[in-house]
Design an enzyme around this catalytic site. Structure first.
Site, mmCIF file in Angstrom:
data_model
loop_
_atom_site.group_PDB
_atom_site.id
_atom_site.type_symbol
_atom_site.label_atom_id
_atom_site.label_comp_id
_atom_site.label_asym_id
_atom_site.label_seq_id
_atom_site.Cartn_x
_atom_site.Cartn_y
_atom_site.Cartn_z
ATOM 1 N N HIS A 189 0.838 -1.210 0.000
ATOM 2 C CA HIS A 189 0.000 0.000 0.000
ATOM 3 C C HIS A 189 0.871 1.258 0.000
ATOM 4 O O HIS A 189 0.721 2.145 -0.836
ATOM 5 C CB HIS A 189 -0.913 -0.038 1.232
ATOM 6 C CG HIS A 189 -1.684 1.224 1.492
ATOM 7 N ND1 HIS A 189 -3.039 1.322 1.279
ATOM 8 C CD2 HIS A 189 -1.294 2.437 1.951
ATOM 9 C CE1 HIS A 189 -3.444 2.548 1.585
ATOM 10 N NE2 HIS A 189 -2.399 3.244 2.010
ATOM 11 N N HIS B 130 1.904 4.355 -3.129
ATOM 12 C CA HIS B 130 1.703 5.799 -2.966
ATOM 13 C C HIS B 130 2.798 6.616 -3.663
ATOM 14 O O HIS B 130 2.588 7.761 -4.032
ATOM 15 C CB HIS B 130 1.680 6.178 -1.483
ATOM 16 C CG HIS B 130 0.329 6.036 -0.844
ATOM 17 N ND1 HIS B 130 -0.845 6.362 -1.487
ATOM 18 C CD2 HIS B 130 -0.038 5.624 0.391
ATOM 19 C CE1 HIS B 130 -1.870 6.151 -0.672
ATOM 20 N NE2 HIS B 130 -1.410 5.685 0.466
ATOM 21 N N GLU C 253 -6.443 6.180 -1.399
ATOM 22 C CA GLU C 253 -6.260 5.111 -0.416
ATOM 23 C C GLU C 253 -6.877 3.791 -0.910
ATOM 24 O O GLU C 253 -6.317 2.719 -0.702
ATOM 25 C CB GLU C 253 -6.855 5.510 0.930
ATOM 26 C CG GLU C 253 -6.207 6.744 1.553
ATOM 27 C CD GLU C 253 -4.726 6.564 1.819
ATOM 28 O OE1 GLU C 253 -4.291 5.427 2.073
ATOM 29 O OE2 GLU C 253 -3.988 7.560 1.762
ATOM 30 N N ASP D 233 -4.944 0.371 -1.478
ATOM 31 C CA ASP D 233 -5.330 -0.887 -0.815
ATOM 32 C C ASP D 233 -5.372 -2.036 -1.826
ATOM 33 O O ASP D 233 -4.871 -3.130 -1.554
ATOM 34 C CB ASP D 233 -6.718 -0.747 -0.164
ATOM 35 C CG ASP D 233 -6.663 0.036 1.145
ATOM 36 O OD1 ASP D 233 -5.580 0.117 1.754
ATOM 37 O OD2 ASP D 233 -7.715 0.558 1.559
ATOM 38 N N ARG E 205 -12.362 -1.633 3.153
ATOM 39 C CA ARG E 205 -10.945 -1.698 2.771
ATOM 40 C C ARG E 205 -10.541 -3.155 2.555
ATOM 41 O O ARG E 205 -9.491 -3.423 1.978
ATOM 42 C CB ARG E 205 -10.061 -1.031 3.837
ATOM 43 C CG ARG E 205 -10.365 0.457 3.971
ATOM 44 C CD ARG E 205 -9.381 1.164 4.862
ATOM 45 N NE ARG E 205 -8.058 1.246 4.245
ATOM 46 C CZ ARG E 205 -7.019 1.818 4.824
ATOM 47 N NH1 ARG E 205 -7.140 2.353 6.023
ATOM 48 N NH2 ARG E 205 -5.848 1.857 4.204
#
Ligand SMILES: [Zn+2]
Length: 360
Positions: free
Chosen positions: A199, A203, A260, A264, A328
């Protein structure tokens, strides 16, 4: 940027604030508030002792190794992406190669020797620690960036990617049971901690991370076409999450949670590939009635175990860039054929999605 979203642990939140906005029924016990305060003000002193007791060199070694497997999976993923141009891939790989892995605790501990701590002077301790921190921050002006600095203390149960440093940071606190358990096999550990590492890694390459180059300077290195292709795929995730209800009649603001949610999904796909690579010479077997693949996904689901009051869910729906824990996990696995296969899901069942999303 952070994956594990905890309720603000600040000791300065008043009881009325917590009650109205988050549904808190009572003030946290005194010892918890004291630990939070020490962590906030003398975090690396507390962290030094925490690491000594709870984060062995073996744990550092094995979690670093896991990180390297995830990075290798990312390298392969970038090379195989159908939508990214060769030019952008070159920059992406360069950036990936220069990411610094910060695992557990800083190389050099912060020196608090100038802070006087007196057992009978709570207010004075608080003031002196606050002055120390202000001075420390002001002293940075005009000096080169300290690339060894950590933005979280070692006991913190959280992780982050910092685009300006191009580093991923995993405090020892997030590498502890029940998240990462050295006594368990790789399957749940990769599902859980591996997907957190994946994860954070993605980013560095998403809509925000791509605005910074390998050195952490503000410089977008994507072509317009690549950005369009990325957005097109991310749109699938936005549409999917926008249908989930968080509380009452409120739905996820999936434009807010886009980054996000994409991380995930990408992080879990990378963790799965990394786990397969790390165990390719091993004979994996069922444990406690679950297959290795099932254990990977159970490990994944367990990082997001949480229970929130409706008031808290409501505030978060409006302000938190992370979706609620349930989505999530469920929002990720419906996009993974590996999950459907592991649990023999049939078409038409809730955990099967017709048009799966995929970015990374
Ligand atoms: Zn994140």
């Amino acid at each position: 940027m952070r994956r594990i979203s905890l309720r603000s642990s600040s000791t300065r939140i008043s009881i009325s604030n917590g009650k109205t906005l988050h549904g808190a029924q009572q003030l946290r016990p005194r010892w918890k508030r004291c630990v939070s305060l020490v962590d906030e003000q003398l975090g690396e002193a507390l962290g030094q002792e925490f690491v000594r007791r709870a984060f062995s060199p073996d744990m550092k070694k094995s979690t670093l190794e896991m990180t390297q497997y995830i990075e290798a999976a990312m390298r392969q993923d970038i090379q195989q992406l159908s939508w990214m141009s060769p030019e952008t891939k070159k920059h992406a790989l360069e950036k990936l190669d220069t990411i610094v892995n910060k695992i557990g605790y800083p190389n050099k501990w912060r020196d608090y020797s100038s802070v006087q701590v007196k057992p009978d002077d709570f207010l004075g301790n608080e003031i002196r620690a606050t002055v120390f921190e202000s001075k420390r921050q002001l002293a940075k002006i005009g000096k080169p960036v300290d690339r060894d600095e950590w933005g979280m203390t070692p006991p913190t149960v959280n992780a982050y990617y910092n685009p300006q440093m191009n580093d991923i940071n995993f405090p020892a606190g997030v590498l502890e049971p029940p998240l990462y358990d050295p006594k368990m096999d790789d399957a749940p550990n990769y599902g859980n901690t591996g997907s957190t590492i994946g994860h954070e890694l993605t980013h560095g390459f998403d809509d925000q991370g791509r605005q910074f180059d390998a050195k952490g300077n503000l410089k977008d290195w994507w072509t317009d076409k690549d950005a369009q292709e990325f957005n097109k795929r991310a749109e699938c995730v936005v549409n999917q999450y926008g249908q989930y209800v968080t509380v009452d009649d409120l739905k996820i603001n999936s434009k807010l949670t886009e980054g996000e949610d994409v991380a995930d999904l990408g992080g879990t796909i990378l963790a799965y590939a990394a786990w397969k690579a790390a165990t390719k010479n091993e004979q994996l077997h069922d444990i406690q009635g679950f297959t290795p693949d099932q254990r990977f996904f159970i490990g994944l689901a367990q990082w997001a175990c949480e229970n929130r009051r409706p008031e808290d869910l409501r505030v978060r729906t409006l302000t938190d860039p992370h979706s609620p824990g349930k989505y999530r996990i469920n929002g990720v696995v419906v996009n993974m054929p590996e999950f459907q296969e592991a649990f023999s899901c049939k078409a038409g069942q809730p955990m099967v999605k017709e048009n799966r999303c995929r970015v990374w």
